[in-house]
Write a protein that holds these residues in place. Structure first.
Motif, PDB file in Angstrom:
ATOM      1  N   ALA A  62      43.248  55.111  48.207  1.00 31.13           N
ATOM      2  CA  ALA A  62      41.792  54.950  48.283  1.00 31.13           C
ATOM      3  C   ALA A  62      41.078  56.005  47.456  1.00 31.13           C
ATOM      4  N   PHE A  63      41.554  57.244  47.511  1.00 36.78           N
ATOM      5  CA  PHE A  63      40.914  58.294  46.728  1.00 36.78           C
ATOM      6  C   PHE A  63      41.138  58.088  45.230  1.00 36.78           C
ATOM      7  N   GLY A  64      42.301  57.562  44.862  1.00 31.31           N
ATOM      8  CA  GLY A  64      42.550  57.231  43.458  1.00 31.31           C
ATOM      9  C   GLY A  64      41.622  56.141  42.970  1.00 31.31           C
ATOM     10  N   PHE A  65      41.355  55.161  43.831  1.00 29.77           N
ATOM     11  CA  PHE A  65      40.415  54.101  43.473  1.00 29.77           C
ATOM     12  C   PHE A  65      39.008  54.653  43.315  1.00 29.77           C
ATOM     13  N   ALA A  77      34.625  56.375  38.259  1.00 33.67           N
ATOM     14  CA  ALA A  77      33.903  57.145  37.249  1.00 33.67           C
ATOM     15  C   ALA A  77      34.121  56.578  35.848  1.00 33.67           C
ATOM     16  N   ASN A  78      35.108  55.707  35.671  1.00 34.88           N
ATOM     17  CA  ASN A  78      35.390  55.120  34.367  1.00 34.88           C
ATOM     18  C   ASN A  78      34.571  53.879  34.084  1.00 34.88           C
ATOM     19  N   ILE A  79      33.833  53.386  35.053  1.00 38.43           N
ATOM     20  CA  ILE A  79      32.998  52.203  34.846  1.00 38.43           C
ATOM     21  C   ILE A  79      31.768  52.634  34.072  1.00 38.43           C
TER      22      ILE A  79
END
Length: 112
Positions: free
Chosen positions: A96-99, A104-106
């Motif tokens: 979940a934290f990786g998601f 931030a890449n959007i």
């Protein structure tokens, strides 16, 4: 149906906490959350998730907290449930934290 039940369960849990640990709202939220989980992933998968050998400690705390909330001791019950929830889903937290970190890449969202 399952996502709606989980959403209403989380809403009732939050509302029960905001209203000074109202035991009826907390119990209703717990039951809605669990029934929504069963609707989303199925009864057999829910049963095998909760009753895996390494997760029995978390399961016992989670369901023990549910029983304590139903016996109208909401603060102690929610503490037991929180510990059980954390120990049950501790393997899911890095995912979940990786998601959340990948959000931030959007392009549009990274500007905000």
């Amino acid at each position: 149906i399952g996502v709606g039940l989980v959403g209403f369960g989380l809403f009732f849990l939050l509302f029960g906490i905001l209203l000074y640990f109202d035991s009826v709202l907390l119990a209703f939220g717990n039951l809605l959350f669990l029934s929504g989980l069963v609707f989303i992933i199925g009864f057999r998968r829910t049963f095998t998730f909760f009753f895996q050998r390494p997760k029995l400690k978390g399961t016992s705390f989670f369901f023990g907290g549910l029983v304590v909330v139903l016996m109208r001791w909401p603060i102690l019950g929610m503490l037991l449930e929180a510990y059980g929830f954390i120990s049950l889903f501790k393997s899911f937290f890095p995912v979940a934290f990786g998601f959340l970190g990948s959000l931030a890449n959007i392009p549009l969202l990274s500007q905000v």
